[in-house]
Design a protein around this motif. Structure first.
Motif, PDB file in Angstrom:
ATOM      1  N   VAL A 277     -52.887  16.767  14.201  1.00  0.00           N
ATOM      2  CA  VAL A 277     -52.580  15.973  13.046  1.00  0.00           C
ATOM      3  C   VAL A 277     -51.631  14.951  13.573  1.00  0.00           C
ATOM      4  O   VAL A 277     -50.754  15.251  14.265  1.00  0.00           O
TER       5      VAL A 277
ATOM      6  N   GLU B 227     -49.313  12.536  11.995  1.00  0.00           N
ATOM      7  CA  GLU B 227     -48.712  12.205  10.751  1.00  0.00           C
ATOM      8  C   GLU B 227     -48.260  10.887  10.272  1.00  0.00           C
ATOM      9  O   GLU B 227     -48.603  10.114  11.040  1.00  0.00           O
TER      10      GLU B 227
ATOM     11  N   ILE C 110     -49.618  18.272  16.889  1.00  0.00           N
ATOM     12  CA  ILE C 110     -48.894  17.697  15.756  1.00  0.00           C
ATOM     13  C   ILE C 110     -47.987  16.506  16.285  1.00  0.00           C
ATOM     14  O   ILE C 110     -47.153  16.679  16.586  1.00  0.00           O
TER      15      ILE C 110
ATOM     16  N   VAL D 257     -46.023  20.375  19.278  1.00  0.00           N
ATOM     17  CA  VAL D 257     -45.659  19.684  17.834  1.00  0.00           C
ATOM     18  C   VAL D 257     -44.506  18.743  18.443  1.00  0.00           C
ATOM     19  O   VAL D 257     -43.424  18.965  19.088  1.00  0.00           O
TER      20      VAL D 257
ATOM     21  N   TYR E  48     -41.736  16.267  16.936  1.00  0.00           N
ATOM     22  CA  TYR E  48     -40.972  15.993  15.513  1.00  0.00           C
ATOM     23  C   TYR E  48     -39.852  15.195  15.626  1.00  0.00           C
ATOM     24  O   TYR E  48     -39.117  15.468  16.663  1.00  0.00           O
ATOM     25  N   GLY E  49     -39.273  14.853  14.630  1.00  0.00           N
ATOM     26  CA  GLY E  49     -37.800  14.394  14.457  1.00  0.00           C
ATOM     27  C   GLY E  49     -37.473  13.064  14.918  1.00  0.00           C
ATOM     28  O   GLY E  49     -38.494  12.185  15.561  1.00  0.00           O
TER      29      GLY E  49
ATOM     30  N   ARG F  77     -42.075  21.185  20.714  1.00  0.00           N
ATOM     31  CA  ARG F  77     -42.169  22.586  20.860  1.00  0.00           C
ATOM     32  C   ARG F  77     -43.507  22.897  21.016  1.00  0.00           C
ATOM     33  O   ARG F  77     -44.511  21.953  20.637  1.00  0.00           O
ATOM     34  N   ILE F  78     -43.916  24.155  21.497  1.00  0.00           N
ATOM     35  CA  ILE F  78     -45.367  24.558  21.633  1.00  0.00           C
ATOM     36  C   ILE F  78     -45.435  25.570  20.338  1.00  0.00           C
ATOM     37  O   ILE F  78     -44.373  26.426  20.383  1.00  0.00           O
ATOM     38  N   ALA F  79     -46.518  25.419  19.483  1.00  0.00           N
ATOM     39  CA  ALA F  79     -46.545  26.044  18.437  1.00  0.00           C
ATOM     40  C   ALA F  79     -47.127  27.310  18.746  1.00  0.00           C
ATOM     41  O   ALA F  79     -48.199  27.373  19.930  1.00  0.00           O
ATOM     42  N   MET F  80     -47.388  28.226  17.545  1.00  0.00           N
ATOM     43  CA  MET F  80     -47.982  29.522  18.063  1.00  0.00           C
ATOM     44  C   MET F  80     -49.710  29.215  17.846  1.00  0.00           C
ATOM     45  O   MET F  80     -50.432  29.543  18.485  1.00  0.00           O
TER      46      MET F  80
ATOM     47  N   PHE G 184     -41.245  20.642   8.437  1.00  0.00           N
ATOM     48  CA  PHE G 184     -40.741  19.514   9.459  1.00  0.00           C
ATOM     49  C   PHE G 184     -41.251  19.666  10.823  1.00  0.00           C
ATOM     50  O   PHE G 184     -41.899  18.833  11.636  1.00  0.00           O
ATOM     51  N   CYS G 185     -40.914  20.693  11.413  1.00  0.00           N
ATOM     52  CA  CYS G 185     -41.418  20.846  12.799  1.00  0.00           C
ATOM     53  C   CYS G 185     -42.420  22.185  13.002  1.00  0.00           C
ATOM     54  O   CYS G 185     -42.554  22.415  14.178  1.00  0.00           O
TER      55      CYS G 185
ATOM     56  N   ASP H 218     -43.733  32.771  14.672  1.00  0.00           N
ATOM     57  CA  ASP H 218     -43.564  32.281  16.075  1.00  0.00           C
ATOM     58  C   ASP H 218     -42.606  33.451  16.872  1.00  0.00           C
ATOM     59  O   ASP H 218     -42.804  33.457  18.146  1.00  0.00           O
TER      60      ASP H 218
ATOM     61  N   GLY I 209     -39.463  23.685  27.727  1.00  0.00           N
ATOM     62  CA  GLY I 209     -39.781  24.309  26.327  1.00  0.00           C
ATOM     63  C   GLY I 209     -39.389  25.319  25.606  1.00  0.00           C
ATOM     64  O   GLY I 209     -39.153  25.298  24.425  1.00  0.00           O
TER      65      GLY I 209
END
Lengths: 188, 501
Positions: free
Chosen positions: A109, A111, A127, A145, A147-148, A154-157, B111-112, B118, B236
């Motif tokens: 994605v 954004e 993302i 991900v 962001y901000g 960060r690494i999403a699940m 947002f994040c 998680d 991370g």
């Protein structure tokens, strides 16, 4: 607006390939050698420019208004060289994002107002958050991900879900209000 | 709008000596003075959650540690979490062949994209998830902290007791004075006299203090993991300081330890003038409302000053500056300009008058209970304004008066071009429209400071129509009172250029 640029004299005129079931609005700006996969939605006012070489877009992508996908020649590169831009399946390019990278996997994605530079390779499930800019040289690992304001990562699940419902909805509604570009195979 | 008034180009000197843009100032209609955020009393009106907009009484808010019990913050990026529902298929325990679909809820940050999944928090069956559903980890410190708090309180009590013992000869007489009044218990009197409630006997405090067990230093500390120096660190998975500070109880060093935290409550605050104790700003209680019951912002009362055009500023050379003055009030106002020195003298004179006035009043007023219980207002000496002037401004003569018509909200749509007669000096007033007047000033920046900002300062008097009828005025005259007020202005006119010659 003319669909295929008449300014690109060096390139053949019929180099736009649209697969069956893809929705490509006539008001979109498509230049150069572009292949659009099945079920992909290209909104009006989206811009796809294949300047440095062909752009191959996979299936079930959504390219929203004012999104820019540009295969740009790197500065100082030989204009005759061909760089292929490959975009996988199930990606979403939100309003006013700018994508210049040459490789993107699946289910990413971008954004609103995000910017992915030419030397960033995006794997799958990433993302890029609103207004985040990635302009360095790197490979984004899966499910990253960004962001901000400070482009924290960060690494999403999980991967973001595929927008199947949204694609179905757009397939039904866009036809009612916009002229579409006809599906055309590469051979015709 | 924010761009026009919320910058530091034009600053007003507050009564206390602070420099602030006009949008940061209040205007007390009772003592007719500018007030900034530093010279008003801030009072918390109500606690509310900015997500679910629920109001909590302050006692309850304190009990719940100023956090909402229904909303959560993302531990990763500190934005509010949203509830998401999914359908999960669960195998029927009675009939293994059958599969039931069940609605489950979890929290996600839009947002994040952090989710409670998680960190392995189980999905909840109800939409209004409380953190009780998630086992609160590492709460072992809570008990110790309560013990420590209790101990600190006891120590404080003991100290206060000793102090009161020392001061007893002064306070004792005071207290005796009121005990003859009917219906007043000792506790009442203490409260009304502004004293803290009666303390338990020092002997009981000492007994309680003896029960306290001080912390014991431990020799054995947990060993570091053996691979701490050899394993490559994945940045991370390490939490940032902000994330750790948001969870002071656990302070996790790995992102796996991040748990949603209860959302902090927001407050609605009212501002009160420190001198006359009238409210200068009071919001409506309803958290969904952004309106005010009382809003005496300086922006609605004091003429606003903006720079319109600037000529290039060259050290030692006069250059023209056009400044617009805007009258925000419902009454016409008359402007006249004075230098800063004159203004300061005027303010000093005003202060000495003011102090003698109040002294006389206090002497005459009978010494009543209310005057004792009322906290004495401390009028602080205004601090000197700490700004160095890097330019001189040539003001119109002090007897030149500029009349600004009142603000008319409809004037904007009025194209009739109604020309009002003001008999202005065209050398000073170059443009007029509705409640605005553009005036021409001459600024001479100092020499040899090219590249620095040209800061000028001046003061202006303006007439203000006081519509508040205090009892004193009401008896003498019913008409609104016209007063002349004075405000000091400091302006940053931009960089001084190098002289060409």
């Amino acid at each position: 607006m003319s669909s295929i640029s008449s300014h690109h004299d060096a390139k053949p005129k019929h180099d736009l390939k649209i697969a069956l079931h893809a929705i490509v609005c006539h008001e979109s700006k498509l230049r150069g050698d572009i292949t659009i996969g099945a079920h992909t939605i290209v909104h009006p006012r989206a811009t796809i420019i294949a300047e440095a070489g062909p752009i191959i877009i996979g299936e079930s992508n959504i390219i929203e208004e004012q999104a820019h996908i540009i295969n740009r020649l790197p500065p100082g590169a030989d204009p005759s060289s061909q760089i292929v831009m490959e975009i996988g399946n199930g990606n979403v390019f939100e309003v006013d994002c700018l994508f210049e990278s040459t490789k993107m996997g699946d289910q990413n994605v971008l954004e609103v107002k995000s910017h992915v530079g030419r030397e960033v390779e995006i794997k799958s499930g990433c993302i890029i958050g609103a207004a985040c800019k990635l302009t360095g040289k790197e490979v984004l690992p899966e499910n990253t991900v960004v962001y901000g304001r400070n482009c924290a990562r960060r690494i999403a699940m999980d991967k973001p879900p595929i927008q199947t419902l949204q694609i179905e909805f757009l397939t039904k509604t866009l036809v009612n209000y916009h002229h579409l570009k006809k599906p055309r195979s590469a051979n015709s | 709008m924010a761009y026009l008034v919320r910058n530091d180009i034009v600053q007003y000197a507050c009564t206390c000596g602070q420099l602030r843009p006009i949008s940061f100032l209040y205007f007390c209609r009772h003592c007719l003075k500018l007030r900034c955020g530093f010279c008003v009393c801030h009072e918390v009106e109500s606690h509310y959650c900015s997500n679910c907009l629920e109001i909590l009484p302050s006692a309850e808010a304190r009990l719940k540690k100023n956090r909402c019990q229904a909303c959560f913050d993302c531990p990763n990026c500190l934005n509010t979490l949203a509830v998401r529902g999914t359908t999960v298929s669960v195998r029927d325990p009675d009939d293994p062949g059958k599969v039931n679909s069940q609605k489950k809820y979890y929290h996600a940050c839009f947002f994040c994209r952090w989710t409670t999944r998680d960190v392995g928090l189980p999905d909840q069956a109800v939409q209004t998830v409380s953190a009780n559903g998630w086992a609160q980890k590492n709460t072992s410190n809570v008990q110790r902290i309560t013990v420590l708090l209790e101990h600190a309180k006891l120590l404080g009590m003991l100290e206060r007791h000793e102090r009161e013992q020392r001061e007893k000869k002064f306070t004792a007489r005071f207290r005796r004075n009121f005990t003859h009044l009917p219906g007043l218990t000792a506790a009442h009197v203490r409260k009304r006299a502004g004293l803290p409630p009666e303390l338990p006997a020092p002997s009981t405090i000492k007994v309680n203090l003896a029960e306290f067990q001080p912390a014991v230093a431990k020799e054995t500390v947990p060993e570091l993991p053996t691979d701490i120096f050899t394993k490559e660190l994945d940045i991370g998975t390490v939490t940032t300081l902000t994330q750790r500070f948001a969870q002071p109880e656990t302070q996790p060093d790995s992102i796996e330890g991040l748990l949603p935290s209860y959302k902090h409550l927001s407050t609605k605050q009212s501002q009160r003038c420190r001198e006359c104790e009238h409210n200068v700003s009071k919001p409506e209680l309803n958290p969904a409302s952004i309106k005010f019951k009382i809003q005496q912002a300086a922006y609605f009362y004091v003429p606003e000053v903006r720079i319109v055009t600037l000529e290039p500023l060259i050290g030692g050379k006069p250059s023209e500056v056009v400044i617009v003055f805007i009258n925000p009030s419902q009454h016409p106002t008359t402007l006249s300009f004075i230098t800063l020195q004159e203004a300061e003298e005027e303010i000093k004179q005003h202060q000495t008058e003011g102090t003698t006035d109040t002294a006389v009043q206090q002497g005459e007023a009978p010494l009543s209970l209310s005057s004792l219980t009322k906290p004495v207002t401390v009028v602080e000496e205004p601090r000197p304004i700490d700004i160095s002037m890097t330019g001189e401004v040539q003001l119109p003569a002090a007897d030149v008066e500029i009349v600004l018509p009142p603000k008319d909200d409809a004037a904007e749509y009025d194209d009739s071009g109604e020309i009002q007669q003001f008999h202005d000096d065209p050398k000073i007033v170059i443009h007029r429209r509705a409640n605005k007047a553009s005036l021409r000033f001459t600024v001479v920046p100092k020499t040899d400071i090219a590249g620095e900002n040209c800061v000028i300062g001046f003061a202006f008097r303006y007439t203000y129509v006081n519509r508040i009828s205090t009892p004193a005025i009401a008896t003498s005259e019913q008409k609104p009172q016209k007063v002349q007020l004075c405000t000091r202005i400091f302006m940053n006119c931009g960089k001084i250029l190098e002289g060409t010659q």
